[in-house]
Every structure is written in C-alpha cells, then in structure tokens.
Design an enzyme around this catalytic site. Structure first.
Site, mmCIF file in Angstrom:
data_model
loop_
_atom_site.group_PDB
_atom_site.id
_atom_site.type_symbol
_atom_site.label_atom_id
_atom_site.label_comp_id
_atom_site.label_asym_id
_atom_site.label_seq_id
_atom_site.Cartn_x
_atom_site.Cartn_y
_atom_site.Cartn_z
ATOM 1 N N LYS A 42 0.844 -1.208 0.000
ATOM 2 C CA LYS A 42 0.000 0.000 0.000
ATOM 3 C C LYS A 42 0.874 1.251 0.000
ATOM 4 C CE LYS A 42 -3.813 -2.464 2.197
ATOM 5 N NZ LYS A 42 -4.507 -2.884 3.412
ATOM 6 N N GLN A 49 -4.477 -1.448 9.637
ATOM 7 C CA GLN A 49 -4.482 -2.793 9.055
ATOM 8 C C GLN A 49 -5.080 -3.805 10.044
ATOM 9 O OE1 GLN A 49 -3.604 -3.421 5.864
ATOM 10 N NE2 GLN A 49 -4.038 -5.599 6.054
ATOM 11 N N ASP A 68 -10.963 2.957 4.288
ATOM 12 C CA ASP A 68 -11.284 1.529 4.330
ATOM 13 C C ASP A 68 -12.792 1.290 4.199
ATOM 14 O OD1 ASP A 68 -9.472 -0.573 4.504
ATOM 15 O OD2 ASP A 68 -8.972 -0.136 6.594
HETATM 16 N N1 GUN Z 1 -7.090 -6.828 6.337
HETATM 17 C C1 GUN Z 1 -7.490 -7.563 5.265
HETATM 18 N N2 GUN Z 1 -8.097 -6.770 4.355
HETATM 19 C C2 GUN Z 1 -8.076 -5.510 4.862
HETATM 20 C C3 GUN Z 1 -8.537 -4.259 4.373
HETATM 21 O O1 GUN Z 1 -9.127 -4.129 3.294
HETATM 22 N N3 GUN Z 1 -8.300 -3.190 5.192
HETATM 23 C C4 GUN Z 1 -7.684 -3.313 6.396
HETATM 24 N N4 GUN Z 1 -7.528 -2.208 7.127
HETATM 25 N N5 GUN Z 1 -7.252 -4.457 6.875
HETATM 26 C C5 GUN Z 1 -7.442 -5.551 6.102
#
Ligand code: GUN
Length: 284
Positions: free
Chosen positions: A52, A96, A119
C-alpha cells in the site's frame, strides 16, 4: 474456456486514471495523504502494508507508514488515530486488520474520522452503504469496490443478474452484497450454516467466493457461463491458492478471476481511489 478477468491490467488502468487526478491536485497544492497503521509484525499484514505504501508513493500520494509494537495499549492506539484525524496533510487513515486480541477493533474503527475512513469500515460509511445513500460522501470497502470494477470493466452487465456471495465477513461478503444490490442484482449470501450451498452457488450468474478456504468452489458449483470472482488468498505449500478450483471452474465459467492477479491488485487500486476521493472532498 472462459475469459480471464485480468486484475493487474484493470488495476493498472485505474491507477493511470488516478495519476491524472493526483497531478491536478498537486498543481493546486492539495497533495493527497494516506496514513497506514500496522500493529505488530504479522508477516501477511506487513506485506500488504508495504504494498500500500509503495503504490501510494508511486502514484504521488504522500504516504505515512506507522508501525507500532504489538503490545501497544488501546489508549495509545486511539491517540495515534486522534493525531492523524487532526493532521491536515492526511486525508485517508487505514488501520491494518486483524488487530491483536487485547485491542477492541470496533472502537478503533469508530475512532477514525468517517471522512478519512478510506477503508469504508466506519459505521457512518457502512450505514450509508446499507441505506443506499449516494448523495452524501461515502467510502465503500476497497475489496468489494474492486470486485464491482472488475465485473463492470470486463464488460459484464450486473443489472438483474442472480449473484451468490459465499462468505458473510464485514470486509468482503456483506459490503459486496450491498454494492451488488445497488447495481440491481438479486443477492444470496451463503455461509458456513447455509443448507444446500453447492446448489445455490450453481444457480449464480455472478459467483463471489470469499470464504478463505483453498479451492472450496468446485467445478460442479459453477453455472455454465457464470462470472466467477475469487477473493481467496490462501497459502498452500508456499503457493497462493484461491477459494476456487480454477482449473475446473474455468471449464464452465464465462469469465473468471485468477489468483494471484485478480482481485488482489484491485484492493490496493481502490484504496488509492478512496484516498484521492478523500482529498477531493477534504475542506470543500
Ligand atoms: N485486512 C485484510 N483486508 C483488509 C482491508 O481491506 N483493510 C484493512 N484495514 N485491513 C485488512
């Protein structure tokens, strides 16, 4: 043989479109900013966060990576989020998941300002999705958004189709069902307690597999000509395997996403898209 839906190519197109928007924002002195918070050192999470951060930087987004120890307290984590909420250079905040057991995940999600919730997990945003509100600023979760883009950009018309979603998670299953409803599909959500799941899956024009079990979807669970979206990222003997038995399913599907190279790259592209959207709405 079915058409392969190329997530790498489609995500590349989306990122190119975003570059143009970011360039324009930069010229106006409004560089988009993204903060990604990683708690602990879960290897899979660390890899996602790195990707990311790298993609954001490549696109010209101001990217801030905060890696904190796994034993951080709830209050310390809330303080970090509070600072990011008040930081004018930051338009999008992502914590995350999953978080360590001693952290209350819901409280953390609710602490992120809804206008910075790239998100799409905050109840204000999930509520707006649930109630179909499109006139207010709303952030939808990245993987579900990516799934819709994959289906539409590969030329498949969602309207009126029977869609079956396997999995009812807050990150994928539930939100993708709502996005598909908004596109006028008819939805069935299946889960671990669903009766006759293979028959239901085999009735789907659009089949979204998000169960987290390698090759759960067998060939006889796929309708002839169906559009099959595989959200699974399972590691088996060091290799990435989806939730769909690709070899068998691709004999029947009209179109299918591979793993890797299907949904995965789309999640990051949509995170970048949400960050640009946050900047565009920030302070206007
Ligand atoms: N863990 C797995 N997928 C995601 C996501 O799309 N966003 C976040 N913040 N954590 C994740």
């Amino acid at each position: 043989m079915s058409k392969v839906i190329d997530g790498k190519k489609i995500s590349g197109e989306i990122k190119e479109e975003l570059k143009g928007k970011i360039k324009k924002l930069k010229e106006e002195g409004r560089v988009p900013g993204l903060a990604v918070v990683l708690v602990g050192d879960n290897p899979a999470s660390a890899t996602y966060v790195k990707m990311k951060d790298k993609t954001a930087t490549e696109l010209g987004i101001h990217s801030v990576k905060k890696n904190v120890e796994a034993d951080i307290t709830q209050d310390e984590l809330l303080d970090i989020i509070d600072n990011l909420n008040n930081d004018d250079k930051i338009d999008g905040i992502l914590v995350q998941l999953p978080l360590p057991d001693h952290i209350d995940e819901h409280e953390i999600i609710e602490a992120v300002h809804p206008g910075k919730d790239v998100d799409g997990f905050h109840p204000v945003n999930t509520g707006r999705l649930f109630s179909g509100q499109q006139d207010k600023l709303r952030f939808d979760p990245c993987t579900p958004l990516g799934i819709i883009e994959l289906i539409e950009r590969s030329g498949y018309d969602i309207e009126g189709k029977d869609a079956v979603v396997l999995g009812r998670s807050n990150i994928v299953g539930k939100p993708v069902a709502h996005l598909l409803i908004e596109k006028n599909a008819t939805i069935t959500i299946c889960h671990s307690r669903t009766r006759n799941l293979p028959e239901k899956a085999a009735s789907a024009d659009i089949l979204v597999a998000a169960v987290g079990r390698p090759e759960f979807v067998t060939g006889d669970m796929v309708k002839e000509g169906a559009c099959v979206i595989d959200v699974g990222i399972n590691r088996v003997d060091g290799e990435l395997v989806g939730d769909v038995d690709y070899e068998a399913a691709s004999q029947k599907a009209g179109a299918i996403t591979p793993v890797p190279g299907g949904v995965g790259p789309m999640t990051i592209a949509m995170l970048m898209s949400n960050t640009v959207k946050a900047r565009e709405h920030h302070g206007v």
